[in-house]
Each structure stands twice: as structure tokens, then as C-alpha cells.
Design a protein around this motif. Structure first.
Motif, mmCIF file in Angstrom:
data_model
loop_
_atom_site.group_PDB
_atom_site.id
_atom_site.type_symbol
_atom_site.label_atom_id
_atom_site.label_comp_id
_atom_site.label_asym_id
_atom_site.label_seq_id
_atom_site.Cartn_x
_atom_site.Cartn_y
_atom_site.Cartn_z
ATOM 1 N N VAL A 178 0.691 -1.228 0.030
ATOM 2 C CA VAL A 178 0.016 0.095 -0.037
ATOM 3 C C VAL A 178 0.734 1.350 -0.035
ATOM 4 O O VAL A 178 0.582 2.278 -0.643
ATOM 5 C CB VAL A 178 -1.008 -0.029 1.242
ATOM 6 N N PRO A 179 1.671 1.348 0.923
ATOM 7 C CA PRO A 179 2.811 2.579 0.911
ATOM 8 C C PRO A 179 3.142 2.910 -0.427
ATOM 9 O O PRO A 179 3.648 4.182 -1.042
ATOM 10 C CB PRO A 179 3.856 2.582 1.732
ATOM 11 N N GLN A 180 3.454 1.652 -1.178
ATOM 12 C CA GLN A 180 4.256 1.903 -2.589
ATOM 13 C C GLN A 180 3.582 2.165 -3.790
ATOM 14 O O GLN A 180 4.060 2.718 -4.926
ATOM 15 C CB GLN A 180 5.316 0.677 -2.764
ATOM 16 N N MET A 181 2.057 1.816 -3.534
ATOM 17 C CA MET A 181 1.544 1.805 -4.786
ATOM 18 C C MET A 181 0.987 3.153 -5.279
ATOM 19 O O MET A 181 0.779 3.381 -6.443
ATOM 20 C CB MET A 181 0.158 0.948 -4.738
ATOM 21 N N TRP A 182 1.107 4.130 -4.483
ATOM 22 C CA TRP A 182 0.495 5.480 -4.973
ATOM 23 C C TRP A 182 1.088 6.162 -6.027
ATOM 24 O O TRP A 182 0.280 6.640 -6.819
ATOM 25 C CB TRP A 182 0.582 6.480 -3.524
ATOM 26 N N VAL A 183 2.321 6.046 -5.799
ATOM 27 C CA VAL A 183 3.248 6.646 -6.953
ATOM 28 C C VAL A 183 2.717 6.172 -8.553
ATOM 29 O O VAL A 183 2.565 6.841 -9.581
ATOM 30 C CB VAL A 183 4.591 6.900 -6.924
ATOM 31 N N PHE A 184 2.466 4.759 -8.416
ATOM 32 C CA PHE A 184 1.969 4.102 -9.676
ATOM 33 C C PHE A 184 0.466 4.508 -9.969
ATOM 34 O O PHE A 184 -0.035 4.592 -11.152
ATOM 35 C CB PHE A 184 1.903 2.849 -9.548
ATOM 36 N N ALA A 185 -0.168 4.852 -8.949
ATOM 37 C CA ALA A 185 -1.634 5.047 -9.210
ATOM 38 C C ALA A 185 -1.957 6.336 -9.401
ATOM 39 O O ALA A 185 -2.970 6.722 -10.318
ATOM 40 C CB ALA A 185 -2.485 4.666 -7.896
ATOM 41 N N LEU A 186 -1.036 7.330 -9.033
ATOM 42 C CA LEU A 186 -1.491 8.709 -9.248
ATOM 43 C C LEU A 186 -1.713 9.348 -10.588
ATOM 44 O O LEU A 186 -2.616 10.049 -11.012
ATOM 45 C CB LEU A 186 -0.273 9.751 -8.664
ATOM 46 N N VAL A 255 -2.622 21.965 -12.961
ATOM 47 C CA VAL A 255 -1.453 22.401 -12.373
ATOM 48 C C VAL A 255 -1.233 21.742 -11.130
ATOM 49 O O VAL A 255 -0.086 21.516 -10.685
ATOM 50 C CB VAL A 255 -1.342 23.899 -12.364
ATOM 51 N N VAL A 256 -2.133 21.691 -10.075
ATOM 52 C CA VAL A 256 -1.840 21.111 -8.631
ATOM 53 C C VAL A 256 -1.536 19.640 -8.877
ATOM 54 O O VAL A 256 -0.464 19.196 -8.355
ATOM 55 C CB VAL A 256 -3.116 21.139 -7.976
ATOM 56 N N LEU A 257 -2.114 18.973 -9.646
ATOM 57 C CA LEU A 257 -1.710 17.629 -9.868
ATOM 58 C C LEU A 257 -0.397 17.163 -10.328
ATOM 59 O O LEU A 257 0.526 16.463 -10.019
ATOM 60 C CB LEU A 257 -2.734 16.739 -10.691
ATOM 61 N N THR A 258 -0.068 18.218 -11.386
ATOM 62 C CA THR A 258 1.279 18.098 -12.063
ATOM 63 C C THR A 258 2.525 18.329 -10.812
ATOM 64 O O THR A 258 3.527 17.545 -10.816
ATOM 65 C CB THR A 258 1.754 18.997 -13.169
ATOM 66 N N ARG A 259 2.288 19.343 -10.007
ATOM 67 C CA ARG A 259 2.958 19.707 -8.942
ATOM 68 C C ARG A 259 3.077 18.380 -7.964
ATOM 69 O O ARG A 259 4.394 17.832 -7.263
ATOM 70 C CB ARG A 259 2.663 20.841 -7.953
ATOM 71 N N LEU A 260 2.134 17.726 -7.609
ATOM 72 C CA LEU A 260 1.886 16.881 -6.589
ATOM 73 C C LEU A 260 2.822 15.608 -7.193
ATOM 74 O O LEU A 260 3.762 14.862 -6.404
ATOM 75 C CB LEU A 260 0.467 16.333 -6.604
ATOM 76 N N MET A 261 2.560 15.208 -8.544
ATOM 77 C CA MET A 261 3.398 14.229 -9.008
ATOM 78 C C MET A 261 4.774 14.213 -9.258
ATOM 79 O O MET A 261 5.456 13.461 -8.969
ATOM 80 C CB MET A 261 2.922 14.234 -10.704
ATOM 81 N N THR A 262 5.325 15.702 -9.232
ATOM 82 C CA THR A 262 6.618 15.907 -9.306
ATOM 83 C C THR A 262 7.321 15.681 -7.957
ATOM 84 O O THR A 262 8.175 15.070 -7.701
ATOM 85 C CB THR A 262 6.817 17.373 -9.547
#
Lengths: 281, 268
Positions: A178-186, A255-262
Motif C-alpha cells: 500500500v505505501p508504494q503503490m500510490w506513485v504508480f496510481a497517481l 497544475v496542482v496534480l502536476t506539482r503533486l506528481m513531481t
């Protein structure tokens, strides 16, 4: 100019402005609920228990291939009838007539939802609640699909390592997966968020007095006989305003989501993280 | 009344041919299947026409977004942003009322305030924007070596585009474009719920499905029928696009050919 300012602040226009709040409220409630539904579905689809796995997979799969708007129209009636049927079974156990009489759906008066004598705001809230539940169910299936994919993207070797350290299945799931999947899910989830924003006008079809309802209502031509503020058919301009509202909303989200992804890819062993590392050095 | 009679009466009802009155009571399963199927004709019409016309504009928009000309690039970017950034539902409403006021002003746009033309224009622009973005992404991933090889052969300008860049772009974009096509067919169900009137109750599949659901208070029959039709349509689209995909990739070795994977279809 004076006239126009007065026109835009009539009591009905206040309803219009409040309905923007309704849309935001819907988004604020639906997004976490759908995520929870999706998480449960993805977890169920990975379960070791076969029936649970089947339920999860069916739920995720069923929303593909069929237009979503059909689901919206379907669930609103179906959920309403399901709730009334359940209350009917509990409250009126001695009722002997069939529930479906020809073209009617009849339950006893005590099982009606909301009760026939309840005030107007109860009816509106119940309608809104049904709409939120419908949105959550449909978007929960989409989110489940995204999360299921993300869970599979977590390197399998890590799960095996965790098992080799003696972690139970439950511990592997909660502490490693669970902690690791978020970056793939974003990426998938942010796409879903955009789709959810763009799905909010469908509230209109579910019978909620939302911005589309008010734009149609207020924009229609008014004659001087019934109102102090007569005007021609302005619906075009009202919908133009809505169009701009949505464009601004999706732009800001982007814009917000791009920042979050970065931020989230920072230091991850993915292509994005690698690119960031190279750019920094 | 037998089922064959019902099909004869209502099979082309969505086009205005056959029995004028819709069934009012004693709804049979046959009536529901026939009428909803008859409504599918509209969904197929909108989908195919928008897809075919949108394809050309999408290519142009993708080329525009990738071009060095500042004006063309900005124009394409704004076009894509406007149609991808706003809900299709609102676009339908806005277009309908726009055409309505144009009709009153000039009288030239009379046809566009009815669904068959007006909604088609919106769907055409919308799918052009979505597929334009897909094609643009594919255009950026055309291998550098292919372009260099074309240059080495002395190709440039139009021949290079037509024979090297465009086929590769299509090949790369095809899986995503398949999803866009499915997406588009699903989006056609919105037409008759967004201002455009269903004259004489000539509507699409969802229009008839919701008609039955409203009349019978029983959503458990018409909507699954509709779902069945759409799953069938989706399978047909996947089949046809799969054949084209095979044709586009026919020069590649067997194991390097990308498989079509159908991703979930979200509404727009």
C-alpha cells in the motif's frame, strides 16, 4: 449597468451560486468515497478467498463497455427501490400484497423514503445522497481498476522479500504494497479526478437542482409580466459561463496534480524519478 | 401481437418509420429490445460520422500542435484545451443554445438546432480534440531514425509525411485511438439528454431505455438490454480496429507487434 448588477443578485441567482457549492460538495464527498470503494474493490480482487476475488473483479469489470450515463440513470432508481424494499421488509412484515403491481412499485407508507410527511429539504438531501452514492459506485469501479493496476506495478521481488522476512499476507499488504503503490496510481487517479470534474453536470440528470438546472431556468426568456427583470433567451451565455467555470477548474487541477506528481516521484526508482535525478546533477 | 409484428412496427421507429405511437402499457420484453435496438441506429450514426470526419481534423490539429509556427501551435493547443477541459454535456447545451440564437438571428443555421446535425458538429469537434492529443503524443514518439532514414533517401515535406511520419504515427497511436472510438460511441448517449430535442420521440437507445424505465418504474429490464447492446457494439469496434491494427503493423516481425489492449472507458 445598475440594472444588470441587480439582475445578477436576485433571489433565484443566489440559488444558482449556491449550486456551485453543491457541485464542489459532491466532489468533496465523492472523491474520498470512490477512492475507498476502489481500494476495497482492488483489495478484494487480490484476495486469496475465491468468492471475494470474484466479487471484486466483477465490480471492476462491469463498468467497462457500457456508457456510464446508463449506470447513473440505472443506479438512482435501483438504489432508491432497494432501500425502500429493505425498509418494507423490516417495517411491514405483515404486508401481503405484491410490491410490483403492474407498472407500479408499491411499498407501505412507513417504508417510503423519505417519509411522505417530511419537509422539502429532506427530499432534496435524500436526492443528493442518492446521487453521491451513485457517483461513488461508478467511480469506485474506475478507481478500483486504477489501484488494481498500481498494486501489480509494485515490484514483486519486494513482496517476496517481505514474505521471506516472515511477514504475514496482511502485513505485506499494509506495510509494503500500500505505501508504494500510490506513485504508480497517481497518473490514473489524476486522470480520474479530471473525469469526475467533467461528470458533475450529470447531476442534472439525477434530479438534483445543480448548475445546469439553474442555467436553464434563469437563462430562459422572461416576459415583463412575471418579473421585474425581463430579458431574451440568455441560456447560451449562462452555458458559456459554465463552460469557462469548468475550463478554469480543470486547468487549476491540472497544475496542482502536476506539482503533486513531481513531488511524489522524487527519489523513486522510476523513469520520472530518474529524470529528476539527472536534471539535478 | 407477435414479436415479428413488433419488430416490423418499431424496428425503425427511431427514424420515424413504422408505428407512430410508442407502447403505453403492457410492455413486453420484445418491445423493449426492439425499440432500444432501433435507438442504437442513432448511436451508430453519430459515432461513425463523428469518427470519420474527426479523424481528418485530428491529424491536422496534431500537426498544428507539433508545428514550428507559433500561431498554428497556439491555435491547436487552445482548441484541444477547450474541448478536453470542459464537460461534453455542457458543450452540447452551449452548442444547442448557440445554434438556436443563430437560427433566430440569421435563419441559416436551422438544421443545426436539430440533433442530427448540431450534435454531430459537437461530437466531431470533441473527438477531433481528444484524438488530436493522442496523435500528437504519437507524433512525438516517431523514432528519430525513421526521419533520418527518410532524409537520407532525399524525402522531405509532403512525401516524407505521407509515407514515413503519418503511417508510423497511426501505428503508434492506434491502441489509444481504439479506446477513443469506444469512448465516443458511449458519449453519443448524451445527445438527447442535453437540450437537443427528440422530435416525435425519435431518440437514441438510452432515450428509449429511460422511457421504459420511467413508465414501468423498473430499471432492471431496459438498462441491462441497453448494456447488452453496447457491449456488443464495443466488441464490434474492437474487432474492426483490431483488423486495422493488424494491417498497420503487418511489416513488423510477429512478436514485435503491439497487442490491442482495451482500457476502461471513462466518460468525458
Amino acid at each position: 449597468m445598475q440594472w444588470f448588477a441587480c439582475y445578477l443578485t436576485t433571489g433565484k441567482h443566489m440559488g444558482f451560486y449556491v449550486s456551485f457549492g453543491t457541485v464542489l460538495l459532491l466532489l468533496a464527498i465523492t472523491a474520498p468515497t470512490a477512492l475507498a470503494f476502489g481500494f476495497a474493490a482492488a483489495g478484494a480482487a487480490r484476495s486469496a478467498i475465491a468468492p471475494l476475488r470474484w466479487i471484486g473483479k466483477t465490480y471492476i469489470a462491469i463498468v467497462r463497455g457500457v456508457p456510464d450515463i446508463a449506470f447513473f440513470l440505472f443506479f438512482v432508481i435501483a438504489l432508491d427501490q432497494a432501500f425502500e424494499w429493505m425498509r418494507h421488509k423490516v417495517k411491514c412484515a405483515d404486508w401481503d400484497q405484491p410490491i410490483r403491481q403492474g407498472n407500479d412499485f408499491v411499498v407501505c407508507a412507513a417504508a417510503k423514503l423519505p417519509l411522505g410527511n417530511s419537509p422539502q429539504w429532506m427530499h432534496e438531501t435524500y436526492g443528493f445522497f442518492l446521487a453521491v452514492l451513485t457517483f461513488s459506485i461508478v467511480f469506485g469501479a474506475f478507481a478500483g481498476n486504477v489501484l488494481f493496476g498500481a498494486m501489480r506495478a509494485v515490484p514483486h521481488a519486494q513482496l517476496e522479500t517481505a514474505a521471506a522476512y516472515g511477514m504475514s499476507r496482511r502485513q505485506v499488504f499494509w506495510r509494503i504494497l500500500v505505501p508504494q503503490m500510490w506513485v504508480f496510481a497517481l497518473p490514473g487517479l489524476s486522470n480520474l479526478w479530471m473525469v469526475l470534474i467533467k461528470a458533475t453536470p450529470l447531476l442534472f440528470l439525477l434530479g438534483v437542482e445543480d448548475i445546469v438546472y439553474w442555467a436553464r431556468e434563469l437563462g430562459g426568456a422572461k416576459t415583463p409580466r412575471f418579473t421585474d427583470y425581463p430579458h431574451d433567451d440568455w441560456r447560451m451565455w449562462y452555458f458559456l459561463a459554465l463552460l469557462i467555470f469548468y475550463l478554469a477548474f480543470t486547468r487549476v487541477s491540472e497544475v496542482v496534480l502536476t506539482r503533486l506528481m513531481t513531488r511524489l516521484t522524487h527519489g523513486q526508482a522510476t523513469t520520472g524519478g530518474e529524470a529528476q535525478r539527472k536534471a539535478a546533477t | 401481437m407477435s414479436c415479428w409484428e413488433t419488430i416490423a412496427d418499431y424496428g425503425l421507429r427511431s427514424l420515424g418509420i413504422g408505428e407512430r405511437l410508442l407502447p403505453r402499457e403492457g410492455f413486453t420484453l420484445c418491445q423493449q429490445v426492439t425499440l432500444i435496438g432501433s435507438g442504437m441506429l442513432w448511436n451508430i450514426y453519430f459515432g461513425i460520422c463523428a469518427l470519420v470526419t474527426g479523424f481528418g481534423l485530428a491529424t491536422a490539429v496534431a500537426m498544428g500542435k507539433a508545428s514550428n509556427n507559433r500561431v498554428l501551435r497556439k491555435l491547436s493547443e487552445w482548441f484541444i484545451f477547450i474541448f478536453r477541459g470542459s464537460p461534453l454535456f455542457i458543450q452540447f447545451f452551449f452548442a444547442y443554445f448557440l445554434f438556436l440564437s443563430l437560427k433566430q438571428a440569421t435563419g441559416m443555421f436551422a438544421a443545426f438546432s436539430s440533433a442530427w446535425a448540431g450534435a454531430l458538429v459537437v461530437l466531431f469537434l470533441n473527438t477531433a480534440a481528444y484524438s488530436g492529443e493522442i496523435f500528437y503524443g504519437a507524433l512525438l514518439s516517431v523514432p528519430k531514425g525513421d526521419i533520418e532514414a527518410a532524409d537520407a533517401y532525399g524525402m522531405s515535406g509532403w512525401p516524407r509525411f505521407r509515407r514515413i511520419v503519418w503511417p508510423t504515427m497511426l501505428r503508434l497511436a492506434w491502441p489509444a485511438y481504439t479506446n477513443e472510438a469506444i469512448f465516443l460511441f458511449h458519449a453519443t448517449t448524451l445527445v438527447f439528454f442535453s437540450g437537443f430535442p427528440a422530435l416525435q420521440q425519435k431518440g437514441d437507445a438510452l432515450y428509449y431505455a429511460s422511457y421504459f424505465a420511467d413508465k414501468t418504474f423498473n430499471p432492471f429490464i431496459p438498462y441491462p438490454i441497453l448494456a447488452g447492446y453496447f457491449i456488443l457494439l464495443t466488441l464490434v469496434i474492437v474487432g474492426i480496429f483490431g483488423l486495422i491494427n493488424r494491417h498497420l503493423n503487418r511489416h513488423l516481425p510477429q512478436d514485435a507487434r503491439p497487442k490491442l489492449r482495451v482500457r476502461p472507458n471513462l466518460l468525458r
